[in-house]
Scaffold this motif. Structure first.
Motif, PDB file in Angstrom:
ATOM      1  N   VAL A 116       0.839  -1.200   0.000  1.00 63.78           N
ATOM      2  CA  VAL A 116       0.000   0.000   0.000  1.00 63.78           C
ATOM      3  C   VAL A 116       0.875   1.252   0.000  1.00 63.78           C
ATOM      4  O   VAL A 116       0.576   2.236  -0.699  1.00 63.78           O
ATOM      5  CB  VAL A 116      -0.940  -0.006   1.218  1.00 63.78           C
ATOM      6  N   LEU A 117       1.974   1.215   0.742  1.00 60.97           N
ATOM      7  CA  LEU A 117       2.873   2.371   0.783  1.00 60.97           C
ATOM      8  C   LEU A 117       3.520   2.611  -0.577  1.00 60.97           C
ATOM      9  O   LEU A 117       3.647   3.760  -1.025  1.00 60.97           O
ATOM     10  CB  LEU A 117       3.950   2.151   1.846  1.00 60.97           C
ATOM     11  N   VAL A 118       3.912   1.535  -1.264  1.00 55.26           N
ATOM     12  CA  VAL A 118       4.530   1.667  -2.590  1.00 55.26           C
ATOM     13  C   VAL A 118       3.539   2.258  -3.586  1.00 55.26           C
ATOM     14  O   VAL A 118       3.875   3.163  -4.362  1.00 55.26           O
ATOM     15  CB  VAL A 118       5.056   0.300  -3.066  1.00 55.26           C
ATOM     16  N   GLY A 176      -7.463   4.436  -4.428  1.00 55.07           N
ATOM     17  CA  GLY A 176      -7.603   2.995  -4.587  1.00 55.07           C
ATOM     18  C   GLY A 176      -6.577   2.228  -3.776  1.00 55.07           C
ATOM     19  O   GLY A 176      -6.887   1.200  -3.169  1.00 55.07           O
ATOM     20  N   GLY A 177      -5.339   2.695  -3.764  1.00 58.34           N
ATOM     21  CA  GLY A 177      -4.303   2.020  -2.989  1.00 58.34           C
ATOM     22  C   GLY A 177      -4.607   2.029  -1.505  1.00 58.34           C
ATOM     23  O   GLY A 177      -4.404   1.021  -0.813  1.00 58.34           O
ATOM     24  N   LEU A 178      -5.119   3.154  -0.987  1.00 56.80           N
ATOM     25  CA  LEU A 178      -5.471   3.222   0.427  1.00 56.80           C
ATOM     26  C   LEU A 178      -6.687   2.349   0.736  1.00 56.80           C
ATOM     27  O   LEU A 178      -6.754   1.716   1.799  1.00 56.80           O
ATOM     28  CB  LEU A 178      -5.746   4.677   0.825  1.00 56.80           C
ATOM     29  N   ALA A 179      -7.632   2.296  -0.192  1.00 58.71           N
ATOM     30  CA  ALA A 179      -8.826   1.480   0.031  1.00 58.71           C
ATOM     31  C   ALA A 179      -8.507  -0.009   0.007  1.00 58.71           C
ATOM     32  O   ALA A 179      -9.192  -0.808   0.654  1.00 58.71           O
ATOM     33  CB  ALA A 179      -9.884   1.796  -1.031  1.00 58.71           C
ATOM     34  N   ALA A 180      -7.466  -0.396  -0.715  1.00 59.63           N
ATOM     35  CA  ALA A 180      -7.106  -1.816  -0.791  1.00 59.63           C
ATOM     36  C   ALA A 180      -6.696  -2.371   0.561  1.00 59.63           C
ATOM     37  O   ALA A 180      -6.808  -3.577   0.799  1.00 59.63           O
ATOM     38  CB  ALA A 180      -5.979  -2.009  -1.803  1.00 59.63           C
ATOM     39  N   SER A 181      -6.239  -1.514   1.451  1.00 58.85           N
ATOM     40  CA  SER A 181      -5.774  -1.987   2.760  1.00 58.85           C
ATOM     41  C   SER A 181      -6.914  -2.457   3.644  1.00 58.85           C
ATOM     42  O   SER A 181      -6.692  -3.223   4.594  1.00 58.85           O
ATOM     43  CB  SER A 181      -5.002  -0.872   3.469  1.00 58.85           C
ATOM     44  N   ILE A 182      -8.144  -2.030   3.366  1.00 64.84           N
ATOM     45  CA  ILE A 182      -9.280  -2.426   4.192  1.00 64.84           C
ATOM     46  C   ILE A 182     -10.342  -3.172   3.390  1.00 64.84           C
ATOM     47  O   ILE A 182     -11.399  -3.495   3.922  1.00 64.84           O
ATOM     48  CB  ILE A 182      -9.928  -1.189   4.860  1.00 64.84           C
ATOM     49  N   ALA A 183     -10.057  -3.449   2.138  1.00 66.59           N
ATOM     50  CA  ALA A 183     -11.046  -4.091   1.272  1.00 66.59           C
ATOM     51  C   ALA A 183     -11.020  -5.599   1.423  1.00 66.59           C
ATOM     52  O   ALA A 183     -10.016  -6.190   1.833  1.00 66.59           O
ATOM     53  CB  ALA A 183     -10.789  -3.710  -0.184  1.00 66.59           C
ATOM     54  N   GLY A 210       2.460  -2.473  -9.789  1.00 66.03           N
ATOM     55  CA  GLY A 210       2.246  -2.588  -8.347  1.00 66.03           C
ATOM     56  C   GLY A 210       0.813  -2.956  -8.012  1.00 66.03           C
ATOM     57  O   GLY A 210       0.557  -3.728  -7.078  1.00 66.03           O
ATOM     58  N   ALA A 211      -0.132  -2.417  -8.772  1.00 71.42           N
ATOM     59  CA  ALA A 211      -1.541  -2.745  -8.531  1.00 71.42           C
ATOM     60  C   ALA A 211      -1.828  -4.213  -8.815  1.00 71.42           C
ATOM     61  O   ALA A 211      -2.649  -4.840  -8.129  1.00 71.42           O
ATOM     62  CB  ALA A 211      -2.435  -1.855  -9.400  1.00 71.42           C
ATOM     63  N   LEU A 212      -1.161  -4.780  -9.799  1.00 68.43           N
ATOM     64  CA  LEU A 212      -1.376  -6.202 -10.126  1.00 68.43           C
ATOM     65  C   LEU A 212      -0.895  -7.121  -9.010  1.00 68.43           C
ATOM     66  O   LEU A 212      -1.320  -8.285  -8.944  1.00 68.43           O
ATOM     67  CB  LEU A 212      -0.651  -6.544 -11.430  1.00 68.43           C
ATOM     68  N   LEU A 236       1.495   9.422  -5.689  1.00 61.64           N
ATOM     69  CA  LEU A 236       1.915  10.779  -5.314  1.00 61.64           C
ATOM     70  C   LEU A 236       3.033  11.288  -6.215  1.00 61.64           C
ATOM     71  O   LEU A 236       3.111  12.480  -6.505  1.00 61.64           O
ATOM     72  CB  LEU A 236       2.363  10.790  -3.856  1.00 61.64           C
ATOM     73  N   ALA A 237       3.900  10.363  -6.659  1.00 65.78           N
ATOM     74  CA  ALA A 237       4.976  10.771  -7.573  1.00 65.78           C
ATOM     75  C   ALA A 237       4.407  11.241  -8.905  1.00 65.78           C
ATOM     76  O   ALA A 237       4.872  12.246  -9.475  1.00 65.78           O
ATOM     77  CB  ALA A 237       5.941   9.606  -7.783  1.00 65.78           C
TER      78      ALA A 237
END
Length: 214
Positions: free
Chosen positions: A30-32, A89-96, A166-168, A38-39
């Motif tokens: 999630v951090l990556v 989406g990346g942040l939501a993946a941590s609780i999905a 990374g998403a994959l 953000l980059a």
């Protein structure tokens, strides 16, 4: 007998060494993803295009020495929006949950494809991407001017590709993630409940958890 005990003790740490791979850890992945999103967003705050205008033809609205600086957020407005979508989406993946992670992965991959496409479009046709900024600065459209491209659009392409890759990883990494549901909470609450006679408040609490106090 002692040899058998020693063998068991020496083999025990090996079983403890088995854990979640570094790339599959929820916090790491999630951090990556968040950092890459953000980059990409950061590149849009920088100058993507520099338009060199002719003061004799277009007037003194823009300093011809430095040129007209066009930020990425103006040259490719969709990149900014898609970067924010990927970040959310990346942040939501941590609780999905498992099914939601598939949907989130698809959204981030599509966002990364859009980022790459928009950035490549700017690099292949920078004049078209700068026409809006030229018109806003000079009031003239369709001008034939020289436009130079900075390195930030190419950086957005590279980071956008890495973002999609990374998403994959969310799908295979999600198999190692533990999800906590309301049923788990209810079971934990029931297991930790003290034994003994229950009053009316305890009975209502147990009923709200789906237990029958009778």
């Amino acid at each position: 007998m002692e040899d058998g005990v020693r063998e068991d003790k020496t083999s025990q740490p090996a079983s403890k060494g088995i854990g979640v791979p570094v790339w599959a850890r929820k916090s790491t992945l999630v951090l990556v993803i968040a950092a890459m999103a953000l980059a990409v967003f950061g590149t849009t705050t920088q100058t993507w295009l520099t338009v060199h205008l002719d003061p004799a033809q277009l007037g003194q609205a823009v300093n011809s020495q430095d040129g007209l600086q066009v930020q990425g957020s103006k040259a490719a407005t969709t990149v900014t929006a898609l970067a924010l979508v990927a970040l959310a989406g990346g942040l939501a993946a941590s609780i999905a949950g498992r099914i939601a992670r598939w949907i989130i992965t698809a959204i981030i991959v599509l966002a990364s494809v859009g980022i790459v496409t928009a950035a490549v479009t700017v690099m292949t046709d920078p004049l078209a991407a700068a026409q809006g900024s030229i018109a806003a600065a000079t009031g003239i459209t369709g001008s034939s001017v020289q436009v130079s491209v900075s390195a930030f659009p190419a950086l957005a392409v590279v980071v956008g590709v890495l973002l999609g890759l990374g998403a994959l990883l969310i799908i295979p990494a999600g198999r190692h993630w533990k999800t906590r549901t309301k049923y788990d909470s209810a079971a934990a609450g029931t297991a930790g409940a003290p034994e003994g006679p229950a009053d009316e408040i305890d009975s209502w609490d147990r009923l709200s958890r789906g237990d029958d106090p009778t």
